[in-house]
Design an enzyme around this catalytic site. Structure first.
Site, PDB file in Angstrom:
ATOM      1  N   ASP A   8      18.038  -2.662  72.628  1.00  0.00           N
ATOM      2  CA  ASP A   8      17.813  -3.707  73.580  1.00  0.00           C
ATOM      3  C   ASP A   8      16.283  -2.920  74.245  1.00  0.00           C
ATOM      4  O   ASP A   8      16.192  -1.880  74.605  1.00  0.00           O
ATOM      5  CB  ASP A   8      18.591  -3.784  75.007  1.00  0.00           C
ATOM      6  CG  ASP A   8      19.962  -4.578  74.472  1.00  0.00           C
ATOM      7  OD1 ASP A   8      20.056  -5.126  73.462  1.00  0.00           O
ATOM      8  OD2 ASP A   8      21.004  -4.651  75.279  1.00  0.00           O
ATOM      9  N   ASP A 129      25.813 -18.171  76.440  1.00  0.00           N
ATOM     10  CA  ASP A 129      26.210 -16.734  77.204  1.00  0.00           C
ATOM     11  C   ASP A 129      27.273 -17.302  78.551  1.00  0.00           C
ATOM     12  O   ASP A 129      26.866 -18.052  79.232  1.00  0.00           O
ATOM     13  CB  ASP A 129      25.120 -15.971  77.920  1.00  0.00           C
ATOM     14  CG  ASP A 129      24.213 -15.300  76.559  1.00  0.00           C
ATOM     15  OD1 ASP A 129      24.722 -15.170  75.822  1.00  0.00           O
ATOM     16  OD2 ASP A 129      22.910 -15.269  76.951  1.00  0.00           O
TER      17      ASP A 129
END
Length: 238
Positions: A8, A129
């Site tokens: 990330d 999500d």
């Protein structure tokens, strides 16, 4: 089941956040390109790359993404900040194997259909999500009224080749997984599902493998040494 390490990127560095909240960085590595290369050298067959700045709408890390894709020989799946069809095309054109579309296509589902026809379904993954049983967008900062299985089925029908399902309720907490919502999703769609969120131990991988999920993304647990990557690879299908 694929075992997929996560890189990330935030402010040009490799980080791990708690539930995606800025300011909760628990791991900071100055060289995200080196981190990505390390995972390939350790045996990863796919890399999960997220542009956190892009996801939060602050900026994007295109130059780093391009360098990582160029430096690796394994496929890269990339999400975060893909808010226009043009940027999606730009990423696919530099060699990103799968783009992960979220906010953009939840607002404009027809884009999935257009991109899958143009590039092939295998290159189009949609992020579903979920937090408190509702799909969240814009870097998990905005909750919609939609449930994950309904949206996943919609995107399957639109031509998505796979689904990334993140359980935000457990993401980054290192307290284990909750497989119930994942099982519901696996039973709803026929395309591959990649799971992310809360993977903390080898026990979690055993639980996930029994759900029929096609891959598992691991982030904080790898960087904090709670899971040994080579041991995790024993649960990857040959």
């Amino acid at each position: 089941m694929l075992i997929i390490p996560a890189v990330d990127i935030k402010n040009g560095k490799c980080v791990q956040l708690v539930q995606g909240i800025p300011g909760t960085e628990q791991v900071i590595i100055d060289d995200p390109i080196g981190a990505a290369m390390k995972w390939e050298e350790t045996g990863a067959s796919t890399l999960h790359l997220i542009d956190l700045d892009g996801a939060l709408g602050t900026s994007n890390n295109f130059h780093i993404i391009k360098e990582i894709v160029k430096s690796l020989s394994i496929p890269v799946q990339l999400g975060g900040g893909i808010r226009t069809r043009e940027y999606a095309q730009k990423l696919l054109n530099i060699g990103v194997e799968r783009i992960i579309l979220g906010t953009l296509v939840i607002k404009k589902p027809e884009i999935v259909e257009k991109l899958s026809k143009e590039y092939g379904s295998d290159h189009i993954m949609v992020a579903v999500d979920s937090k408190d049983s509702r799909v969240v967008i814009k870097g998990w900062t905005e909750k919609t009224s939609k449930k994950a299985p309904i949206l996943a089925k919609l995107f399957e029908n639109k031509g998505a080749g796979s689904i990334l399902f993140t359980n935000v309720n457990v993401e980054g907490l290192l307290q284990g997984v909750d497989v119930k919502p994942l099982k519901e999703l696996v039973n709803t769609v026929n395309i591959p599902i990649i799971y992310s969120g809360g993977v903390t131990s080898i026990k979690d991988l055993k639980l996930l493998k029994r759900t029929g999920v096609n891959g598992v993304v691991i982030g904080s647990a790898l960087y904090k040494g709670k899971i040994d990557f080579k041991e995790a690879l024993e649960y990857e299908d040959p």
